[in-house]
Motif scaffolding. Structure first.
Motif, PDB file in Angstrom:
ATOM      1  N   ALA A  18       0.837  -1.205   0.000  1.00  0.00           N
ATOM      2  CA  ALA A  18       0.000   0.000   0.000  1.00  0.00           C
ATOM      3  C   ALA A  18       0.873   1.256   0.000  1.00  0.00           C
ATOM      4  O   ALA A  18       0.569   2.233  -0.694  1.00  0.00           O
ATOM      5  CB  ALA A  18      -0.931  -0.001   1.208  1.00  0.00           C
ATOM      6  N   LEU A  21       2.085   1.729  -3.600  1.00  0.00           N
ATOM      7  CA  LEU A  21       1.042   2.164  -4.524  1.00  0.00           C
ATOM      8  C   LEU A  21       0.531   3.561  -4.200  1.00  0.00           C
ATOM      9  O   LEU A  21       0.192   4.330  -5.108  1.00  0.00           O
ATOM     10  CB  LEU A  21      -0.097   1.144  -4.536  1.00  0.00           C
ATOM     11  CG  LEU A  21       0.281  -0.235  -5.102  1.00  0.00           C
ATOM     12  CD1 LEU A  21      -0.863  -1.224  -4.941  1.00  0.00           C
ATOM     13  CD2 LEU A  21       0.690  -0.127  -6.564  1.00  0.00           C
ATOM     14  N   ASP A  22       0.485   3.903  -2.919  1.00  0.00           N
ATOM     15  CA  ASP A  22       0.082   5.258  -2.541  1.00  0.00           C
ATOM     16  C   ASP A  22       1.022   6.303  -3.138  1.00  0.00           C
ATOM     17  O   ASP A  22       0.603   7.413  -3.468  1.00  0.00           O
ATOM     18  CB  ASP A  22       0.078   5.412  -1.018  1.00  0.00           C
ATOM     19  CG  ASP A  22      -1.124   4.745  -0.364  1.00  0.00           C
ATOM     20  OD1 ASP A  22      -2.113   4.461  -1.071  1.00  0.00           O
ATOM     21  OD2 ASP A  22      -1.062   4.492   0.862  1.00  0.00           O
ATOM     22  N   GLU A  25       0.230   5.950  -7.435  1.00  0.00           N
ATOM     23  CA  GLU A  25      -1.046   5.700  -8.122  1.00  0.00           C
ATOM     24  C   GLU A  25      -1.571   6.913  -8.890  1.00  0.00           C
ATOM     25  O   GLU A  25      -2.231   6.764  -9.921  1.00  0.00           O
ATOM     26  CB  GLU A  25      -2.117   5.208  -7.142  1.00  0.00           C
ATOM     27  CG  GLU A  25      -2.534   6.211  -6.089  1.00  0.00           C
ATOM     28  CD  GLU A  25      -3.780   5.759  -5.335  1.00  0.00           C
ATOM     29  OE1 GLU A  25      -4.585   4.997  -5.908  1.00  0.00           O
ATOM     30  OE2 GLU A  25      -3.939   6.179  -4.177  1.00  0.00           O
ATOM     31  N   ASN A  26      -1.274   8.124  -8.441  1.00  0.00           N
ATOM     32  CA  ASN A  26      -1.790   9.316  -9.115  1.00  0.00           C
ATOM     33  C   ASN A  26      -1.051   9.648 -10.410  1.00  0.00           C
ATOM     34  O   ASN A  26      -1.467  10.543 -11.147  1.00  0.00           O
ATOM     35  CB  ASN A  26      -1.728  10.525  -8.182  1.00  0.00           C
ATOM     36  CG  ASN A  26      -2.691  10.405  -7.023  1.00  0.00           C
ATOM     37  OD1 ASN A  26      -3.728   9.751  -7.126  1.00  0.00           O
ATOM     38  ND2 ASN A  26      -2.347  11.020  -5.895  1.00  0.00           N
ATOM     39  N   TYR A  49      -6.619  -0.786  -5.313  1.00  0.00           N
ATOM     40  CA  TYR A  49      -5.955   0.096  -6.268  1.00  0.00           C
ATOM     41  C   TYR A  49      -6.209  -0.299  -7.719  1.00  0.00           C
ATOM     42  O   TYR A  49      -6.105   0.544  -8.613  1.00  0.00           O
ATOM     43  CB  TYR A  49      -4.445   0.099  -6.021  1.00  0.00           C
ATOM     44  CG  TYR A  49      -4.058   0.596  -4.652  1.00  0.00           C
ATOM     45  CD1 TYR A  49      -3.715   1.931  -4.442  1.00  0.00           C
ATOM     46  CD2 TYR A  49      -4.025  -0.270  -3.556  1.00  0.00           C
ATOM     47  CE1 TYR A  49      -3.358   2.399  -3.181  1.00  0.00           C
ATOM     48  CE2 TYR A  49      -3.672   0.185  -2.299  1.00  0.00           C
ATOM     49  CZ  TYR A  49      -3.341   1.514  -2.113  1.00  0.00           C
ATOM     50  OH  TYR A  49      -3.000   1.965  -0.864  1.00  0.00           O
ATOM     51  N   THR A  50      -6.490  -1.579  -7.962  1.00  0.00           N
ATOM     52  CA  THR A  50      -6.635  -2.047  -9.343  1.00  0.00           C
ATOM     53  C   THR A  50      -7.427  -3.343  -9.373  1.00  0.00           C
ATOM     54  O   THR A  50      -7.458  -4.100  -8.388  1.00  0.00           O
ATOM     55  CB  THR A  50      -5.248  -2.287  -9.972  1.00  0.00           C
ATOM     56  OG1 THR A  50      -5.406  -2.719 -11.315  1.00  0.00           O
ATOM     57  CG2 THR A  50      -4.459  -3.327  -9.200  1.00  0.00           C
TER      58      THR A  50
END
Length: 358
Positions: A18, A21-22, A25-26, A49-50
């Motif tokens: 996490a 990905l945090d 992700e943007n 997230y996906t």
């Protein structure tokens, strides 16, 4: 503006995925997670997230798993990260700018990989990796361990850093075990494989075996120049642990065959002479290390402490041993500029204060 697929291979990464990905992700348009056999909540976390999560049977070959993840990508470019990698705030800003401005004719973007951090969160070890690649070129991963993406086409270096924050989730013996399974099946290691197998042996403190394979690698005369230099460096350390001073010196001298002196090599020369209490000669080599310009676009390994802190703190000791306290204090102060609260710096400062008070 380009589009980006993030491709990751993971296994039992519930503690770190996490966070990774945090941090990204943007800035990506698609997240692809290839799970190689998680028994924890990794996949459940990734679902936040996906929905592009794929199971893949692990066969002790990282390149095969990465190539499978790349086969699922659909965007212009592919980015790869490991689950314990993060992109820090300043680098996220740079990444956003890169995505908006990257020339779409660029094939590969190299990014610095900071794989070791000190107590001040400054990198201690870094090198460049091929992070962003144009999908249409169908680049392939090679090598079962310490895999690499083939490099060709229009390649640019970026100042974006990927930061590795190891939380101890990976098996310490995994890479070594894969190499030894390959050897047990009677297969020959590639030239690159010889080098990285030797490194694994070195990190497992199997110095005799590491010496054998670093030597085999160098004797091929086919290694990348940066790998050759660091093979010589690690060879010298292996011989130092074995108290074999002759071969320690020979390994260091061999590095000059490949390129100009590096600070890591110069500091090992300094260590060689310090161990012999030849402080004047040690001063020569440590001083040279402080005068060299640290590479900025070199794709090879950079041990940052050798390009400033280590030679400074060692020059402090050497000058103190030859009775030049003024120079000793000067170099301790230089070391303090880099690591003000380092235990050696603090100890030396107290020692000098005590000496001056007498």
């Amino acid at each position: 503006m380009i589009t980006i697929s993030l491709c990751m291979i993971v296994k039992n990464e519930e503690n770190v995925i996490a966070r990774c990905l945090d941090s990204i992700e943007n800035f990506v348009d698609e997240i692809i997670i290839v799970d190689t056999g998680s028994t924890d909540t990794t996949k459940e976390i990734a679902k936040g997230y996906t929905d592009k999560i794929f199971d893949f049977k692990w066969i002790n070959d990282f390149s095969v798993a990465r190539n499978y993840s790349y086969s699922k990508a659909t965007m212009d470019y592919i980015l790869w990260l490991d689950a314990d990698d993060v992109i820090l705030e300043e680098d996220r800003r740079k990444f956003k700018e890169l995505k908006q401005t990257l020339d779409p004719t660029v094939d590969i973007v190299m990014m610095k990989y900071n794989v070791g951090l000190d107590q001040y969160n400054k990198p201690t070890l870094s090198y460049y990796r091929e992070r962003l690649s144009r999908r249409i070129n169908n680049y392939r991963w090679h090598e079962p361990v310490h895999e690499y993406l083939e490099l060709n086409g229009k390649i640019v270096n970026s100042d974006i850093c990927i930061t590795h924050k190891n939380e101890g989730t990976s098996s310490y013996d995994r890479n070594l075990s894969i190499y030894e399974q390959i050897i047990s099946r009677g297969k020959k290691l590639s030239v690159r494989g010889l080098y990285y197998y030797a490194r694994e042996l070195y990190y497992h403190q199997r110095y005799d075996d590491a010496i054998e394979y670093f030597t085999k690698f160098l004797d091929t005369e086919m290694g990348w120049v940066e790998d050759n230099i660091y093979a010589c460096y690690h060879l010298s350390v292996c011989y130092e642990y074995k108290n074999d001073r002759t071969n320690m010196l020979n390994a260091l001298l061999r590095s000059f065959k490949y390129d100009n002196p590096r600070a890591e090599i110069c500091c090992q020369f300094g260590q060689y002479y310090m161990e012999a209490s030849n402080y004047e000669s040690a001063i020569v080599w440590y001083t040279l290390a402080t005068q060299l310009k640290k590479p900025t676009d070199n794709w090879g390994f950079i041990l940052h402490d050798y390009w400033g802190f280590i030679p400074s703190i060692q020059l402090c000791v050497c000058y103190a041993r030859v009775g030049n306290m003024q120079k000793a204090i000067e170099y301790n102060d230089k070391a303090a500029e880099l690591k003000p609260n380092d235990p050696y710096v603090v100890h030396n400062r107290r020692y000098f204060e005590a000496c001056l008070a007498i």
